[in-house]
Design a protein around this motif. Structure first.
Motif, PDB file in Angstrom:
ATOM      1  N   GLY A  16      13.807  43.486 -14.561  1.00  0.00           N
ATOM      2  CA  GLY A  16      13.776  44.782 -13.866  1.00  0.00           C
ATOM      3  C   GLY A  16      12.434  45.045 -13.213  1.00  0.00           C
ATOM      4  N   LEU A  17      11.344  44.626 -13.844  1.00  0.00           N
ATOM      5  CA  LEU A  17      10.011  44.808 -13.276  1.00  0.00           C
ATOM      6  C   LEU A  17       9.853  44.034 -11.971  1.00  0.00           C
ATOM      7  N   ILE A  18      10.298  42.806 -11.969  1.00  0.00           N
ATOM      8  CA  ILE A  18      10.204  41.987 -10.756  1.00  0.00           C
ATOM      9  C   ILE A  18      11.094  42.566  -9.663  1.00  0.00           C
ATOM     10  N   LEU A  19      12.300  42.987 -10.027  1.00  0.00           N
ATOM     11  CA  LEU A  19      13.188  43.585  -9.021  1.00  0.00           C
ATOM     12  C   LEU A  19      12.608  44.887  -8.477  1.00  0.00           C
ATOM     13  N   SER A  20      11.910  45.650  -9.318  1.00  0.00           N
ATOM     14  CA  SER A  20      11.328  46.914  -8.851  1.00  0.00           C
ATOM     15  C   SER A  20      10.190  46.670  -7.856  1.00  0.00           C
ATOM     16  N   PHE A  21       9.496  45.548  -7.973  1.00  0.00           N
ATOM     17  CA  PHE A  21       8.474  45.211  -6.976  1.00  0.00           C
ATOM     18  C   PHE A  21       9.117  44.812  -5.652  1.00  0.00           C
ATOM     19  N   LEU A  22      10.265  44.147  -5.734  1.00  0.00           N
ATOM     20  CA  LEU A  22      10.924  43.694  -4.513  1.00  0.00           C
ATOM     21  C   LEU A  22      11.675  44.832  -3.813  1.00  0.00           C
ATOM     22  N   TYR A  23      12.335  45.707  -4.567  1.00  0.00           N
ATOM     23  CA  TYR A  23      13.129  46.807  -4.014  1.00  0.00           C
ATOM     24  C   TYR A  23      12.693  48.106  -4.674  1.00  0.00           C
ATOM     25  N   GLN A  24      11.618  48.701  -4.204  1.00  0.00           N
ATOM     26  CA  GLN A  24      11.005  49.856  -4.850  1.00  0.00           C
ATOM     27  C   GLN A  24      11.887  51.099  -4.920  1.00  0.00           C
ATOM     28  N   PRO A  25      12.773  51.371  -3.977  1.00  0.00           N
ATOM     29  CA  PRO A  25      13.583  52.594  -4.103  1.00  0.00           C
ATOM     30  C   PRO A  25      14.533  52.586  -5.316  1.00  0.00           C
ATOM     31  N   LEU A  26      14.885  51.415  -5.822  1.00  0.00           N
ATOM     32  CA  LEU A  26      15.829  51.324  -6.940  1.00  0.00           C
ATOM     33  C   LEU A  26      15.151  51.086  -8.291  1.00  0.00           C
ATOM     34  N   THR A  27      13.856  51.377  -8.389  1.00  0.00           N
ATOM     35  CA  THR A  27      13.078  51.104  -9.603  1.00  0.00           C
ATOM     36  C   THR A  27      13.689  51.708 -10.871  1.00  0.00           C
ATOM     37  N   PRO A  28      14.107  52.974 -10.910  1.00  0.00           N
ATOM     38  CA  PRO A  28      14.683  53.519 -12.154  1.00  0.00           C
ATOM     39  C   PRO A  28      15.951  52.789 -12.590  1.00  0.00           C
ATOM     40  N   GLY A  29      16.740  52.355 -11.621  1.00  0.00           N
ATOM     41  CA  GLY A  29      17.962  51.614 -11.953  1.00  0.00           C
ATOM     42  C   GLY A  29      17.667  50.257 -12.572  1.00  0.00           C
ATOM     43  N   PHE A  30      16.622  49.613 -12.058  1.00  0.00           N
ATOM     44  CA  PHE A  30      16.270  48.300 -12.594  1.00  0.00           C
ATOM     45  C   PHE A  30      15.734  48.399 -14.022  1.00  0.00           C
ATOM     46  N   PHE A  31      14.932  49.416 -14.287  1.00  0.00           N
ATOM     47  CA  PHE A  31      14.401  49.568 -15.638  1.00  0.00           C
ATOM     48  C   PHE A  31      15.468  50.019 -16.635  1.00  0.00           C
ATOM     49  N   SER A  32      16.554  50.601 -16.114  1.00  0.00           N
ATOM     50  CA  SER A  32      17.630  51.011 -17.022  1.00  0.00           C
ATOM     51  C   SER A  32      18.444  49.807 -17.510  1.00  0.00           C
ATOM     52  N   LEU A  33      18.187  48.632 -16.979  1.00  0.00           N
ATOM     53  CA  LEU A  33      18.844  47.418 -17.473  1.00  0.00           C
ATOM     54  C   LEU A  33      18.536  47.173 -18.956  1.00  0.00           C
ATOM     55  N   VAL A  34      17.390  47.654 -19.410  1.00  0.00           N
ATOM     56  CA  VAL A  34      16.973  47.457 -20.804  1.00  0.00           C
ATOM     57  C   VAL A  34      17.974  48.097 -21.765  1.00  0.00           C
ATOM     58  N   ILE A  35      18.690  49.097 -21.300  1.00  0.00           N
ATOM     59  CA  ILE A  35      19.687  49.780 -22.138  1.00  0.00           C
ATOM     60  C   ILE A  35      20.790  48.803 -22.570  1.00  0.00           C
ATOM     61  N   LEU A  36      20.993  47.746 -21.804  1.00  0.00           N
ATOM     62  CA  LEU A  36      22.037  46.778 -22.109  1.00  0.00           C
ATOM     63  C   LEU A  36      21.669  45.812 -23.240  1.00  0.00           C
ATOM     64  N   SER A  37      20.419  45.806 -23.681  1.00  0.00           N
ATOM     65  CA  SER A  37      19.978  44.814 -24.675  1.00  0.00           C
ATOM     66  C   SER A  37      20.697  44.892 -26.023  1.00  0.00           C
ATOM     67  N   PRO A  38      21.117  46.060 -26.529  1.00  0.00           N
ATOM     68  CA  PRO A  38      21.853  46.054 -27.809  1.00  0.00           C
ATOM     69  C   PRO A  38      23.188  45.302 -27.745  1.00  0.00           C
ATOM     70  N   ILE A  39      23.710  45.096 -26.557  1.00  0.00           N
ATOM     71  CA  ILE A  39      24.950  44.330 -26.419  1.00  0.00           C
ATOM     72  C   ILE A  39      24.754  42.917 -26.961  1.00  0.00           C
ATOM     73  N   THR A  40      23.544  42.384 -26.815  1.00  0.00           N
ATOM     74  CA  THR A  40      23.240  41.058 -27.326  1.00  0.00           C
ATOM     75  C   THR A  40      23.402  41.003 -28.845  1.00  0.00           C
ATOM     76  N   GLY A  41      22.863  41.994 -29.538  1.00  0.00           N
ATOM     77  CA  GLY A  41      23.005  42.048 -30.994  1.00  0.00           C
ATOM     78  C   GLY A  41      24.456  42.183 -31.423  1.00  0.00           C
ATOM     79  N   LEU A  42      25.223  42.998 -30.690  1.00  0.00           N
ATOM     80  CA  LEU A  42      26.652  43.147 -31.000  1.00  0.00           C
ATOM     81  C   LEU A  42      27.411  41.848 -30.751  1.00  0.00           C
ATOM     82  N   PHE A  43      27.080  41.162 -29.671  1.00  0.00           N
ATOM     83  CA  PHE A  43      27.700  39.866 -29.371  1.00  0.00           C
ATOM     84  C   PHE A  43      27.462  38.890 -30.519  1.00  0.00           C
TER      85      PHE A  43
END
Length: 175
Positions: free
Chosen positions: A97-124
């Motif tokens: 998300g950090l790298i994507l936020s540097f490339l596409y700055q208007p969508l920065t909050p959306g890219f950082f919200s990807l971190v919310i998906l990390s608990p899916i890994t533990g459930l998997f």
């Protein structure tokens, strides 16, 4: 930062994310192996020792034939591994998300919200790692019938279970 630097950093981060994905997937991979084991003990007492050993390890006999015993037990997932994989995926998604936020700055909050998906890994991991594991002991025909003949059998099961079995039985001659 210059655009070529961002693109190369994005490419490397993307490759690391792919590697993380395969690492997470491999955490639940089946690791069944076969190993031939020979003991200088007759077959009948050895079968009793093997049954006792696996019953102490919470395995239950699901098939007991003359030359084959099949044990089954439930493998519990590890809390540490579930938390560790969730942590790794959160760091990986944050970096992505950090790298994507540097490339596409208007969508920065959306890219950082990807971190919310990390608990899916533990459930998997938790759902896939909790499974029934079988261990099969196949005795070779006509071995160990008398005290002077060694018993030979093939142990099929998870590689960690085979390693623990070999440590618990010091009577082993060779593999």
């Amino acid at each position: 930062m210059s655009n070529p630097t961002l693109i190369s950093t994005f490419f490397l981060t993307f490759l690391l994310t792919i590697g993380l994905f395969f690492f997470i997937r491999a955490s639940v991979k089946d690791r069944t192996e076969k190993e031939k084991i020979i003991f200088q003990v007759s077959k009948i007492p050895l079968m009793k020792q093997i049954k006792t050993y696996f019953e102490k390890r919470s395995y239950q006999i699901i098939s007991n034939k003359e030359d084959e015993i099949i044990f089954e037990g439930i493998v519990r997932p590890s809390w540490f591994m579930a938390i560790f994989l969730s942590f790794l995926s959160s760091v990986g998604l944050f970096c992505f998300g950090l790298i994507l936020s540097f490339l596409y700055q208007p969508l920065t909050p959306g890219f950082f919200s990807l971190v919310i998906l990390s608990p899916i890994t533990g459930l998997f991991y938790w759902k896939k790692a909790c499974k029934a594991e079988t261990v099969t002991v196949n005795f070779e025909h006509n071995t160990g019938e008398t005290l002077d003949k060694p018993s030979c059998f093939i142990l099929t099961g998870h590689r960690d279970e085979i390693a623990k079995f070999k440590k618990s039985f010091p009577l082993q001659l060779n593999n």
